[in-house]
Write an enzyme that holds these catalytic residues in place. Structure first.
Site, PDB file in Angstrom:
ATOM      1  N   HIS A 164       7.137  39.926  70.383  1.00 21.02           N
ATOM      2  CA  HIS A 164       6.465  41.243  70.351  1.00 21.02           C
ATOM      3  C   HIS A 164       6.665  42.043  71.636  1.00 21.02           C
ATOM      4  CE1 HIS A 164       3.567  39.664  66.983  1.00 21.02           C
ATOM      5  NE2 HIS A 164       4.780  39.928  66.536  1.00 21.02           N
TER       6      HIS A 164
ATOM      7  N   GLY B 296      -3.205  28.937  69.214  1.00 22.05           N
ATOM      8  CA  GLY B 296      -3.932  30.124  69.676  1.00 22.05           C
ATOM      9  C   GLY B 296      -3.526  31.400  68.973  1.00 22.05           C
TER      10      GLY B 296
ATOM     11  N   SER C 173      -4.181  33.721  65.278  1.00 19.33           N
ATOM     12  CA  SER C 173      -4.961  33.851  64.045  1.00 19.33           C
ATOM     13  C   SER C 173      -4.067  33.738  62.813  1.00 19.33           C
ATOM     14  CB  SER C 173      -5.707  35.195  64.038  1.00 19.33           C
ATOM     15  OG  SER C 173      -4.800  36.243  64.248  1.00 19.33           O
TER      16      SER C 173
HETATM   17  C1  BJW Z   1      -7.816  30.049  70.985  1.00 21.64           C
HETATM   18  C2  BJW Z   1      -8.503  29.983  72.172  1.00 21.64           C
HETATM   19  C3  BJW Z   1      -8.186  28.917  72.995  1.00 21.64           C
HETATM   20  C4  BJW Z   1      -9.200  31.706  71.192  1.00 21.64           C
HETATM   21  N1  BJW Z   1      -7.255  28.039  72.618  1.00 21.64           N
HETATM   22  N2  BJW Z   1      -6.897  29.159  70.624  1.00 21.64           N
HETATM   23  C5  BJW Z   1       3.905  40.415  55.072  1.00 21.64           C
HETATM   24  C6  BJW Z   1       2.660  40.452  54.498  1.00 21.64           C
HETATM   25  C7  BJW Z   1       1.720  41.398  54.899  1.00 21.64           C
HETATM   26  C8  BJW Z   1       2.017  42.328  55.898  1.00 21.64           C
HETATM   27  C9  BJW Z   1       3.255  42.294  56.461  1.00 21.64           C
HETATM   28  C10 BJW Z   1       4.178  41.348  56.044  1.00 21.64           C
HETATM   29  N3  BJW Z   1       5.288  41.547  56.778  1.00 21.64           N
HETATM   30  C11 BJW Z   1       5.101  42.547  57.648  1.00 21.64           C
HETATM   31  C12 BJW Z   1       3.850  43.048  57.465  1.00 21.64           C
HETATM   32  C13 BJW Z   1       3.246  44.181  58.212  1.00 21.64           C
HETATM   33  C14 BJW Z   1       2.720  43.779  59.582  1.00 21.64           C
HETATM   34  C15 BJW Z   1       1.649  42.713  59.425  1.00 21.64           C
HETATM   35  O1  BJW Z   1       1.859  41.543  59.658  1.00 21.64           O
HETATM   36  N4  BJW Z   1       0.446  43.108  59.065  1.00 21.64           N
HETATM   37  C16 BJW Z   1      -0.641  42.143  58.916  1.00 21.64           C
HETATM   38  C17 BJW Z   1      -1.762  42.476  59.921  1.00 21.64           C
HETATM   39  C18 BJW Z   1      -1.105  42.162  57.503  1.00 21.64           C
HETATM   40  N5  BJW Z   1       3.787  43.339  60.452  1.00 21.64           N
HETATM   41  C19 BJW Z   1       4.544  44.199  61.117  1.00 21.64           C
HETATM   42  O2  BJW Z   1       4.409  45.402  61.004  1.00 21.64           O
HETATM   43  C20 BJW Z   1       5.617  43.638  62.033  1.00 21.64           C
HETATM   44  N6  BJW Z   1       6.866  44.287  61.789  1.00 21.64           N
HETATM   45  C21 BJW Z   1       7.570  44.065  60.703  1.00 21.64           C
HETATM   46  O3  BJW Z   1       7.233  43.234  59.870  1.00 21.64           O
HETATM   47  O4  BJW Z   1       8.741  44.805  60.638  1.00 21.64           O
HETATM   48  C22 BJW Z   1       9.453  44.795  59.392  1.00 21.64           C
HETATM   49  C23 BJW Z   1       8.829  45.832  58.530  1.00 21.64           C
HETATM   50  C24 BJW Z   1       8.761  47.115  58.984  1.00 21.64           C
HETATM   51  C25 BJW Z   1       8.212  48.099  58.157  1.00 21.64           C
HETATM   52  C26 BJW Z   1       7.711  47.767  56.924  1.00 21.64           C
HETATM   53  C27 BJW Z   1       7.764  46.439  56.489  1.00 21.64           C
HETATM   54  C28 BJW Z   1       8.351  45.469  57.290  1.00 21.64           C
HETATM   55  C29 BJW Z   1       5.308  43.951  63.504  1.00 21.64           C
HETATM   56  C30 BJW Z   1       4.109  43.224  63.978  1.00 21.64           C
HETATM   57  C31 BJW Z   1       3.846  43.617  65.432  1.00 21.64           C
HETATM   58  C32 BJW Z   1       2.530  43.060  65.937  1.00 21.64           C
HETATM   59  N7  BJW Z   1       2.248  43.671  67.193  1.00 21.64           N
HETATM   60  C33 BJW Z   1       1.054  43.267  67.926  1.00 21.64           C
HETATM   61  C34 BJW Z   1       0.908  44.216  69.154  1.00 21.64           C
HETATM   62  C35 BJW Z   1       1.932  43.818  70.217  1.00 21.64           C
HETATM   63  C36 BJW Z   1       1.776  44.636  71.457  1.00 21.64           C
HETATM   64  C37 BJW Z   1       0.443  44.428  72.103  1.00 21.64           C
HETATM   65  O5  BJW Z   1       0.066  43.312  72.498  1.00 21.64           O
HETATM   66  O6  BJW Z   1      -0.283  45.434  72.216  1.00 21.64           O
HETATM   67  O7  BJW Z   1       1.138  41.914  68.334  1.00 21.64           O
HETATM   68  S1  BJW Z   1      -0.433  43.278  66.899  1.00 21.64           S
HETATM   69  C38 BJW Z   1      -1.153  41.850  67.635  1.00 21.64           C
HETATM   70  O8  BJW Z   1      -1.255  40.756  66.713  1.00 21.64           O
HETATM   71  C39 BJW Z   1      -0.170  41.418  68.734  1.00 21.64           C
HETATM   72  C40 BJW Z   1      -0.245  39.931  68.624  1.00 21.64           C
HETATM   73  O9  BJW Z   1       0.912  39.350  69.185  1.00 21.64           O
HETATM   74  C41 BJW Z   1      -0.379  39.708  67.133  1.00 21.64           C
HETATM   75  C42 BJW Z   1      -0.942  38.381  66.758  1.00 21.64           C
HETATM   76  O10 BJW Z   1      -2.220  38.198  67.277  1.00 21.64           O
HETATM   77  P1  BJW Z   1      -2.652  36.765  67.780  1.00 21.64           P
HETATM   78  O11 BJW Z   1      -1.825  36.366  68.931  1.00 21.64           O
HETATM   79  O12 BJW Z   1      -2.697  35.846  66.627  1.00 21.64           O
HETATM   80  O13 BJW Z   1      -4.100  37.051  68.386  1.00 21.64           O
HETATM   81  P2  BJW Z   1      -5.517  37.086  67.651  1.00 21.64           P
HETATM   82  O14 BJW Z   1      -6.441  37.786  68.572  1.00 21.64           O
HETATM   83  O15 BJW Z   1      -5.422  37.585  66.268  1.00 21.64           O
HETATM   84  O16 BJW Z   1      -5.930  35.538  67.530  1.00 21.64           O
HETATM   85  C43 BJW Z   1      -6.245  34.744  68.652  1.00 21.64           C
HETATM   86  C44 BJW Z   1      -6.511  33.349  68.159  1.00 21.64           C
HETATM   87  O17 BJW Z   1      -6.709  32.517  69.295  1.00 21.64           O
HETATM   88  C45 BJW Z   1      -7.778  33.229  67.296  1.00 21.64           C
HETATM   89  O18 BJW Z   1      -7.456  32.496  66.109  1.00 21.64           O
HETATM   90  C46 BJW Z   1      -8.725  32.434  68.171  1.00 21.64           C
HETATM   91  O19 BJW Z   1      -9.584  31.557  67.430  1.00 21.64           O
HETATM   92  C47 BJW Z   1      -7.777  31.636  69.009  1.00 21.64           C
HETATM   93  N8  BJW Z   1      -8.292  31.213  70.308  1.00 21.64           N
HETATM   94  N9  BJW Z   1      -9.393  31.074  72.213  1.00 21.64           N
HETATM   95  C48 BJW Z   1      -6.649  28.206  71.390  1.00 21.64           C
HETATM   96  N10 BJW Z   1      -8.829  28.769  74.167  1.00 21.64           N
END
Ligand code: BJW
Length: 257
Positions: A122, A190, A192
């Protein structure tokens, strides 16, 4: 001391494994004091939803707001240090020849901990790119304007991160998919497991017959599918796991930028 026991079959498999892949998300940096993506933000930013700021639409509507949010996050990450979870993954890299670290994080903490090969799916918080030319920009003249402008073409600069609806860097994604498809053990740590295509990687590994292990204090949509779900903080479970598999003397090495 690990908050949960490390399963014996995982220890045995890791000792023999030649290919291991690890996917990390914001939770691995939580113990460094970096807020996870979906937890409430603090202070000034408490009233904004990160999912609504990390989009091209948000930037087009209000580029100053989005640029300042990323500047605030940069500052928080500068003040943070890698934690024992990051360091344990450096040790794992040293023990396994075919080790691939894939991260959704943009904070650069894996590299600061000393991991050498990191696939950043990302992007990176500390890089900027030209909105029009989509090329990285390292330096720009001082100005009052926020965001600053591209010194080549005058377009706005934006953070070099991947927003919703944008394509992931093709080379990194391809390498991550390949690592997931060939890993003997795959860790999802870590995250979701909500954001695609990263959320597909553990399923690719499962289909290919890997042992898939989740480390997270909370259940996710992946939890019911994995071989082992280790419920607790990565900063406690990962060091305990590395010590149990390879002993206490695995070197972590120095820090790289
Ligand atoms: C602990 C802890 C401890 C706490 N120890 N654990 C298929 C199905 C449905 C939708 C889509 C699909 N394919 C694509 C999509 C659309 C979309 C998507 O996925 N949407 C969903 C939300 C439904 N995806 C996209 O748009 C992606 N692009 C794409 O697919 O391009 C092709 C395309 C284009 C156009 C049309 C169609 C296809 C791009 C995704 C980009 C995500 N970007 C972000 C922002 C990055 C910049 C920034 O940081 O500002 O990335 S969003 C955000 O979420 C960020 C993160 O990397 C990402 C994931 O989050 P993460 O890391 O999981 O964090 P949290 O907060 O959610 O979870 C933290 C976890 O830690 C929790 O579970 C806690 O319990 C745990 N935790 N303490 C261990 N100590």
């Amino acid at each position: 001391m690990s908050p949960c026991p490390i399963p014996a079959p995982l220890v045995t498999r890791l000792r023999a494994a030649r290919r291991v892949a690890v996917l990390t998300g914001a939770g691995i940096s939580a113990e460094s004091g970096v807020p996870t993506f979906r937890e409430a933000q603090t202070g000034l930013w408490a009233r904004y939803n990160p999912e609504e700021l990390a989009t091209p639409d948000a930037f087009h509507r209000n580029p100053k707001l989005v640029w300042e949010w990323y500047a605030w996050r940069q500052e928080r990450v500068r003040q943070a240090e890698p934690n024992p979870g990051h360091v344990a993954l450096v040790k794992m890299e040293r023990r396994i020849a075919g080790f691939t670290l894939i991260t959704q994080n943009v904070d650069g903490l894996h590299r600061r901990a000393g991991s050498h090969q990191v696939l950043e799916l990302h992007g990176n918080l500390f890089r900027a790119k030209c909105l029009d030319e989509d090329r990285p920009v390292e330096n720009w003249p001082d100005s009052e304007e926020i965001p600053p402008r591209c010194p080549r073409c005058g377009a706005l600069l934006r953070p070099d991160v991947v927003w919703f609806g944008e394509m992931l860097p093709a080379g990194a994604l391809r390498a991550a998919e390949q690592a997931a498809a060939t890993a003997e053990v795959f860790f999802s740590i870590g995250t979701s497991a909500l954001v695609y295509p990263a959320a597909d990687l553990p399923f690719t590994a499962l289909r290919a017959g890997a042992m898939v292990v989740e480390i997270n204090p909370q259940p996710t949509p992946l939890s019911s599918q994995v071989s082992f779900s280790l419920n607790g903080p990565a900063g406690e479970i990962l060091p305990a796991l590395v010590e149990q598999v390879w002993g206490a003397s695995v070197p972590a090495g120095g820090t790289d930028t």
